[in-house]
Each structure stands twice: as structure tokens, then as C-alpha cells.
Scaffold this motif. Structure first.
Motif, PDB file in Angstrom:
ATOM      1  N   VAL A 123       0.626  -1.603  -0.170  1.00  0.00           N
ATOM      2  CA  VAL A 123       0.353   0.173  -0.108  1.00  0.00           C
ATOM      3  C   VAL A 123       1.291   1.122  -0.231  1.00  0.00           C
ATOM      4  O   VAL A 123       0.672   2.189  -1.023  1.00  0.00           O
ATOM      5  CB  VAL A 123      -1.032   0.027   0.968  1.00  0.00           C
ATOM      6  N   ALA A 124       2.015   0.851   0.839  1.00  0.00           N
ATOM      7  CA  ALA A 124       3.038   2.451   0.785  1.00  0.00           C
ATOM      8  C   ALA A 124       3.285   2.264   0.028  1.00  0.00           C
ATOM      9  O   ALA A 124       3.372   3.616  -0.724  1.00  0.00           O
ATOM     10  CB  ALA A 124       3.667   1.796   1.788  1.00  0.00           C
ATOM     11  N   VAL A 125       3.809   1.730  -1.327  1.00  0.00           N
ATOM     12  CA  VAL A 125       4.781   1.631  -2.423  1.00  0.00           C
ATOM     13  C   VAL A 125       4.061   2.243  -3.468  1.00  0.00           C
ATOM     14  O   VAL A 125       4.126   2.947  -4.059  1.00  0.00           O
ATOM     15  CB  VAL A 125       5.370   0.793  -2.792  1.00  0.00           C
ATOM     16  N   THR A 126       2.716   2.069  -3.361  1.00  0.00           N
ATOM     17  CA  THR A 126       1.823   2.347  -4.069  1.00  0.00           C
ATOM     18  C   THR A 126       1.374   4.144  -4.443  1.00  0.00           C
ATOM     19  O   THR A 126       1.043   3.953  -4.866  1.00  0.00           O
ATOM     20  CB  THR A 126       0.026   1.682  -4.021  1.00  0.00           C
ATOM     21  N   LEU A 127       0.701   4.036  -3.142  1.00  0.00           N
ATOM     22  CA  LEU A 127       1.325   5.666  -2.855  1.00  0.00           C
ATOM     23  C   LEU A 127       2.610   6.532  -3.843  1.00  0.00           C
ATOM     24  O   LEU A 127       2.138   7.221  -4.345  1.00  0.00           O
ATOM     25  CB  LEU A 127       0.894   5.520  -1.447  1.00  0.00           C
ATOM     26  N   MET A 128       3.368   5.798  -3.267  1.00  0.00           N
ATOM     27  CA  MET A 128       4.611   6.209  -3.375  1.00  0.00           C
ATOM     28  C   MET A 128       4.872   6.676  -5.122  1.00  0.00           C
ATOM     29  O   MET A 128       5.610   7.381  -5.747  1.00  0.00           O
ATOM     30  CB  MET A 128       6.291   5.901  -2.669  1.00  0.00           C
ATOM     31  N   VAL A 129       4.256   5.447  -5.720  1.00  0.00           N
ATOM     32  CA  VAL A 129       5.054   5.455  -7.429  1.00  0.00           C
ATOM     33  C   VAL A 129       3.852   5.946  -7.900  1.00  0.00           C
ATOM     34  O   VAL A 129       4.091   6.789  -8.260  1.00  0.00           O
ATOM     35  CB  VAL A 129       4.972   3.968  -7.806  1.00  0.00           C
ATOM     36  N   SER A 130       2.530   6.382  -7.505  1.00  0.00           N
ATOM     37  CA  SER A 130       1.541   7.568  -7.995  1.00  0.00           C
ATOM     38  C   SER A 130       2.299   8.887  -7.245  1.00  0.00           C
ATOM     39  O   SER A 130       1.677   9.309  -8.890  1.00  0.00           O
ATOM     40  CB  SER A 130      -0.053   7.552  -7.204  1.00  0.00           C
ATOM     41  N   LEU A 131       2.734   9.240  -6.771  1.00  0.00           N
ATOM     42  CA  LEU A 131       2.628  10.739  -5.755  1.00  0.00           C
ATOM     43  C   LEU A 131       3.789  10.561  -6.538  1.00  0.00           C
ATOM     44  O   LEU A 131       4.119  12.026  -7.451  1.00  0.00           O
ATOM     45  CB  LEU A 131       3.111  10.683  -4.670  1.00  0.00           C
ATOM     46  N   ALA A 132       5.263   9.689  -7.351  1.00  0.00           N
ATOM     47  CA  ALA A 132       5.958  10.000  -8.031  1.00  0.00           C
ATOM     48  C   ALA A 132       6.019  10.251  -9.114  1.00  0.00           C
ATOM     49  O   ALA A 132       6.122  11.618 -10.317  1.00  0.00           O
ATOM     50  CB  ALA A 132       7.282   9.079  -7.736  1.00  0.00           C
ATOM     51  N   LEU A 133       4.433   9.636  -9.739  1.00  0.00           N
ATOM     52  CA  LEU A 133       4.631   9.698 -11.420  1.00  0.00           C
ATOM     53  C   LEU A 133       4.099  11.128 -11.479  1.00  0.00           C
ATOM     54  O   LEU A 133       3.784  11.006 -12.836  1.00  0.00           O
ATOM     55  CB  LEU A 133       3.832   8.136 -11.458  1.00  0.00           C
ATOM     56  N   ALA A 134       3.172  11.331 -10.710  1.00  0.00           N
ATOM     57  CA  ALA A 134       2.143  12.266 -11.080  1.00  0.00           C
ATOM     58  C   ALA A 134       3.572  13.858 -10.676  1.00  0.00           C
ATOM     59  O   ALA A 134       2.515  14.815 -11.705  1.00  0.00           O
ATOM     60  CB  ALA A 134       0.851  12.925  -9.692  1.00  0.00           C
ATOM     61  N   GLY A 139      -8.859  17.991  -6.088  1.00  0.00           N
ATOM     62  CA  GLY A 139      -9.288  17.025  -5.195  1.00  0.00           C
ATOM     63  C   GLY A 139     -10.884  16.152  -5.185  1.00  0.00           C
ATOM     64  O   GLY A 139     -10.628  15.344  -4.273  1.00  0.00           O
ATOM     65  N   LEU A 140     -12.401  17.289  -5.970  1.00  0.00           N
ATOM     66  CA  LEU A 140     -13.246  15.942  -5.267  1.00  0.00           C
ATOM     67  C   LEU A 140     -13.182  15.395  -6.141  1.00  0.00           C
ATOM     68  O   LEU A 140     -13.929  13.838  -5.401  1.00  0.00           O
ATOM     69  CB  LEU A 140     -14.735  17.224  -6.543  1.00  0.00           C
ATOM     70  N   ALA A 141     -13.287  14.796  -7.054  1.00  0.00           N
ATOM     71  CA  ALA A 141     -13.407  12.991  -7.170  1.00  0.00           C
ATOM     72  C   ALA A 141     -11.992  12.513  -6.944  1.00  0.00           C
ATOM     73  O   ALA A 141     -13.040  11.011  -6.501  1.00  0.00           O
ATOM     74  CB  ALA A 141     -13.369  13.202  -8.501  1.00  0.00           C
ATOM     75  N   SER A 142     -11.112  12.248  -7.226  1.00  0.00           N
ATOM     76  CA  SER A 142      -9.955  11.968  -6.200  1.00  0.00           C
ATOM     77  C   SER A 142     -10.709  11.391  -4.489  1.00  0.00           C
ATOM     78  O   SER A 142     -10.497  10.492  -4.012  1.00  0.00           O
ATOM     79  CB  SER A 142      -9.229  12.039  -6.505  1.00  0.00           C
ATOM     80  N   GLY A 143     -10.783  12.608  -3.790  1.00  0.00           N
ATOM     81  CA  GLY A 143     -11.082  12.469  -2.540  1.00  0.00           C
ATOM     82  C   GLY A 143     -12.192  11.317  -2.297  1.00  0.00           C
ATOM     83  O   GLY A 143     -12.597  10.475  -1.765  1.00  0.00           O
ATOM     84  N   THR A 144     -13.611  11.757  -2.994  1.00  0.00           N
ATOM     85  CA  THR A 144     -14.132  10.835  -2.663  1.00  0.00           C
ATOM     86  C   THR A 144     -14.759   9.663  -3.600  1.00  0.00           C
ATOM     87  O   THR A 144     -15.235   8.458  -2.022  1.00  0.00           O
ATOM     88  CB  THR A 144     -15.463  11.495  -4.133  1.00  0.00           C
ATOM     89  N   VAL A 145     -13.804   9.095  -3.993  1.00  0.00           N
ATOM     90  CA  VAL A 145     -13.258   7.418  -4.349  1.00  0.00           C
ATOM     91  C   VAL A 145     -12.639   6.808  -3.314  1.00  0.00           C
ATOM     92  O   VAL A 145     -12.464   5.562  -2.842  1.00  0.00           O
ATOM     93  CB  VAL A 145     -13.125   7.305  -5.696  1.00  0.00           C
ATOM     94  N   ILE A 146     -11.483   7.636  -2.989  1.00  0.00           N
ATOM     95  CA  ILE A 146     -10.879   7.066  -1.695  1.00  0.00           C
ATOM     96  C   ILE A 146     -11.697   7.395  -0.566  1.00  0.00           C
ATOM     97  O   ILE A 146     -11.588   5.630   0.256  1.00  0.00           O
ATOM     98  CB  ILE A 146      -9.371   8.358  -1.290  1.00  0.00           C
ATOM     99  N   ILE A 147     -12.312   8.024  -0.142  1.00  0.00           N
ATOM    100  CA  ILE A 147     -13.609   7.685   1.278  1.00  0.00           C
ATOM    101  C   ILE A 147     -14.536   6.567   0.497  1.00  0.00           C
ATOM    102  O   ILE A 147     -14.359   5.577   1.642  1.00  0.00           O
ATOM    103  CB  ILE A 147     -15.071   9.230   1.292  1.00  0.00           C
ATOM    104  N   SER A 148     -14.994   6.517  -0.759  1.00  0.00           N
ATOM    105  CA  SER A 148     -15.823   5.534  -0.986  1.00  0.00           C
ATOM    106  C   SER A 148     -14.256   3.673  -1.217  1.00  0.00           C
ATOM    107  O   SER A 148     -15.354   2.954  -0.304  1.00  0.00           O
ATOM    108  CB  SER A 148     -16.108   5.287  -2.673  1.00  0.00           C
ATOM    109  N   SER A 149     -13.030   3.702  -1.356  1.00  0.00           N
ATOM    110  CA  SER A 149     -12.451   3.011  -1.154  1.00  0.00           C
ATOM    111  C   SER A 149     -12.315   2.604   0.258  1.00  0.00           C
ATOM    112  O   SER A 149     -12.223   1.200   0.274  1.00  0.00           O
ATOM    113  CB  SER A 149     -11.491   2.898  -1.672  1.00  0.00           C
ATOM    114  N   ALA A 193      -4.394   3.785  -1.664  1.00  0.00           N
ATOM    115  CA  ALA A 193      -3.542   4.353  -1.681  1.00  0.00           C
ATOM    116  C   ALA A 193      -3.227   5.235  -3.177  1.00  0.00           C
ATOM    117  O   ALA A 193      -2.271   6.319  -3.473  1.00  0.00           O
ATOM    118  CB  ALA A 193      -2.346   3.570  -1.583  1.00  0.00           C
ATOM    119  N   ALA A 194      -3.074   4.339  -4.470  1.00  0.00           N
ATOM    120  CA  ALA A 194      -2.537   4.967  -5.962  1.00  0.00           C
ATOM    121  C   ALA A 194      -3.877   6.643  -5.945  1.00  0.00           C
ATOM    122  O   ALA A 194      -3.089   7.241  -6.700  1.00  0.00           O
ATOM    123  CB  ALA A 194      -3.671   3.729  -6.682  1.00  0.00           C
ATOM    124  N   LEU A 195      -5.258   6.273  -5.735  1.00  0.00           N
ATOM    125  CA  LEU A 195      -5.446   7.491  -5.910  1.00  0.00           C
ATOM    126  C   LEU A 195      -4.800   8.685  -4.935  1.00  0.00           C
ATOM    127  O   LEU A 195      -5.032   9.871  -5.316  1.00  0.00           O
ATOM    128  CB  LEU A 195      -7.383   7.681  -5.782  1.00  0.00           C
TER     129      LEU A 195
END
Length: 366
Positions: free
Chosen positions: A10-21, A166-176, A200-202
Motif C-alpha cells: 500500500v505504501a509503495v503504491t502511494l509513493m509510485v503514484s505520487l512520484a509519477l504524478a 481533489g473532489l473526484a479523487s477524494g470521493t473515490v478514496i472515501i468510498s474505497s 493509495a493509488a488515488l
């Protein structure tokens, strides 16, 4: 194959997404002639050209998670998201780049992603806790069509609410996260982990998008994340018969209510359901609540403040789903109450903002 413990994945997923973004933002001068979202159009609330291909970071991060996940069950679940979700991602990215893909085409392709997921797994929505409907859904082709329609609908709903930082991504994070909590509570650990991977990806993308709006989710990101959330909700029901279908509906409650309400509103006004406008609830919140109260704040912060209000709308429906996932006698009235609350909130804002929605102050756009 290298594998990690679930928390590390989960942590690596977040970091990869952040780095690519971040990389997509820093390389905007190279691809911006294709990927920039210009601040023109009826639903635009930003003033600076911004890359709109955040979906790439999310998809690649989830692919990395697939490589690193330790369990076969988790990788199987994630494989379906990555394979079946690819059409939704690609049609969205095509729209992000060309700006020429019709709403109907995008809807049909995202529905096709839902159909592909059904065919890959052999599961679908076969029950809604209504005897007549459940009898019809017992016919597999009808179940596939219904599942494709529901999954495509949620994916398009996420795209519709993608109007502020952050609206759509935050909403999907909450639901996930809510879906992960339900799955974990009933003992479905693999599904809970995959839902955490999606969150984490979001979240990695969200850290770049909110509050300054340096990178947008884009249609590709919105369709793929919406598809992923919707399909995991289908998996929740298929893998856990004790969970009520209305729990899955409430997990996607805010975007679902938004898109249904928008369709009914436009039909009443004799407009096309796919016609863009500034009469969504988040637009009214921007004009009526945020702009007057934060007039001296930076435009990006006013933009992001809208999401803070709307995340409450996303959070409220998932609470009964988390607390009572097996109680349709509670969940169905809760859904009705959420829809009524949405209607009353919308009517209150619309009553005083009809003129303002059509003439948003230019300095608010960010």
C-alpha cells in the motif's frame, strides 16, 4: 517475483503514484501540447492550463501493486481491474488528448469495461433484494447487461463530479476506504487489501492535485477509478452474499445521486442528459457558499474549499453502509434520506444562485 507485506505494498503504491504524478507535472512542457486542460468551457473553474492525465499515475501505481502483492487472491482481483479497466482508461485518455470523443462513446466503452469484467470473472449483479428484479437477473445475459450499465454509470458519475481540486479523487478514496472497512469486518481480507491499493493509488495523485491543482485526474483517471470502485462493489456482493446490494449503492452514493439528479433535471428542462452545464451541486456550492465567504483567499484555495464541502456529501452515505452492511431494512431508508437531503440542499442553493451560476466571477476560476 519480488513480493512485499500488504502494508508495504500500500505504501509503495502511494509513493509510485505520487512520484509519477509529480513527474507528469514537471514534464508538462514536453507533453503539454497534447495533455493540457485549457481554462475554457462551461464547466471549467481553473485559470491556468493544467495537465489532465493523472490517470496514468494511478494505473501504473496499481500495476506496480499487482507485481508486489503477496497473495494470489489479491493479484487475481487486481488483474481484473487492470485488464477490464483498460478500455475505460484508454477512452478517457483519448478524450483528454483529442477533446473529441463523444459522451455516448465514452459511456459505452466504460460499460464495456464492466461487461469484460463479468466475462473474465463469471460474476455480475444478480440480486438487488427485489423478487421480480432478482428473477430477471438470474438470467445471465441480463445480469451482464445490468452490471455493465451499473459499472459504466458509476464511472461516468465520477467523471461528472470531477470539477474541483481533489473532489473526484477524494470521493473515490472515501468510498474505497469504506469498502475496505466492510470487507475487512466480514473477513474478506483480499478484497479489503485491493480496495486499500486503489485508495493509495488515488491518494498519491491527490497529494499533487489538492489543493493547488497542479495535475488533473482527467477523463482517463476519472473513468478508470470510477470503474475500479464500481467493480470492487460488485465483487463485494458476489463474494459475500450476506452483504446487501444497497450497501454497494451507498458506497457510491454521492456520485450516483448526482448523476441521477442531473439526468432528471436536464430532462425536466428538455436538455440532453449529456449536455454540460454549471448547475451541478458542486457548482452551486462554489458560487453560493465558497465564493462569497472566501473572496480574499487565493483562487486555488477557493477551488479546493468546494471539495471540503462536497466530501461531506460523499461521507454521509457510506456511514450506514459501514455500520449496517447486511441490513437492507436500514440501508434502503438511509439511501432515500440521502437523496432527500441532496434535493433539499440543492433546492436551497439553487433558489438563491440561479443568476450567479450563469455568471461566475472570473477570479474564482482556478
Amino acid at each position: 517475483m519480488l513480493t512485499l507485506t500488504p502494508p508495504l505494498v500500500v505504501a509503495v503504491t502511494l509513493m509510485v503514484s505520487l512520484a509519477l504524478a509529480q513527474a507528469l507535472v514537471m514534464s508538462a512542457s514536453k507533453h503539454g501540447h497534447l495533455t493540457m486542460d485549457l481554462p475554457t468551457g462551461v464547466q471549467k473553474f481553473h485559470s491556468v492550463p493544467t495537465p489532465r492525465v493523472g490517470g496514468i499515475a494511478i494505473y501504473v501505481a496499481m500495476t506496480a501493486a499487482w507485481v508486489l502483492l503477496p497473495g494470489l487472491g489479491e493479484r487475481k482481483l487486481l488483474s481484473v481491474l487492470l485488464l477490464a479497466g483498460m478500455p475505460a482508461l484508454l477512452v478517457g485518455l483519448l478524450e483528454d488528448v483529442t477533446k473529441r470523443v463523444s459522451v455516448r462513446t465514452r459511456l459505452l466503452v466504460t460499460m464495456a469495461s464492466g461487461g469484460v469484467a463479468c466475462l473474465l470473472t463469471g460474476i455480475g449483479l444478480t440480486r438487488v433484494d427485489m423478487p421480480l428484479a432478482d428473477s430477471l437477473l438470474a438470467v445471465w445475459p441480463l445480469a451482464v447487461l445490468f452490471t455493465a450499465f451499473a459499472v459504466g454509470g458509476v464511472a461516468n458519475a465520477i467523471n461528472i463530479i470531477d470539477g474541483f481540486h481533489g473532489l473526484a479523487s477524494g470521493t473515490v478514496i472515501i468510498s474505497s476506504l469504506a469498502l475496505a472497512a466492510i470487507a475487512y469486518a466480514i473477513g474478506d481480507v483480499p478484497l479489503a487489501l485491493v480496495a486499500l491499493v486503489l485508495a493509495a493509488a488515488l491518494c498519491g495523485f491527490w497529494l499533487v492535485n489538492f489543493p493547488w491543482g497542479k495535475l488533473f485526474l482527467g477523463d482517463g483517471g476519472a473513468y478508470f477509478s470510477g470503474f475500479a470502485l464500481a467493480w470492487l462493489s460488485v465483487e463485494l456482493l458476489a463474494r459475500n452474499p450476506q452483504v446487501s446490494p444497497w450497501a454497494s449503492v451507498l458506497l457510491c452514493g454521492y456520485p450516483t445521486i448526482e448523476v441521477v439528479y442531473s439526468i432528471l433535471r436536464r430532462r425536466r428542462q428538455r436538455q440532453s442528459p449529456g449536455q454540460a452545464d454549471r448547475h451541478h451541486l458542486h457548482s452551486l456550492v462554489a458560487v453560493r457558499l465558497v465564493q462569497p465567504r472566501l473572496a480574499v483567499a487565493h483562487a486555488n484555495l477557493r477551488n479546493a474549499a468546494v471539495s471540503l464541502v462536497m466530501w461531506i456529501c460523499a461521507l454521509v452515505p457510506v456511514i450506514p453502509a459501514i455500520l449496517f452492511p447486511t441490513r437492507p431494512d436500514i440501508l434502503l431508508p438511509a439511501l432515500g434520506a440521502c437523496a432527500l437531503a441532496y434535493h433539499l440542499f440543492y433546492r436551497r442553493l439553487a433558489a438563491v444562485a440561479d443568476a450567479a451560476v450563469a455568471d461566475v466571477a472570473p477570479e474564482f476560476r482556478a
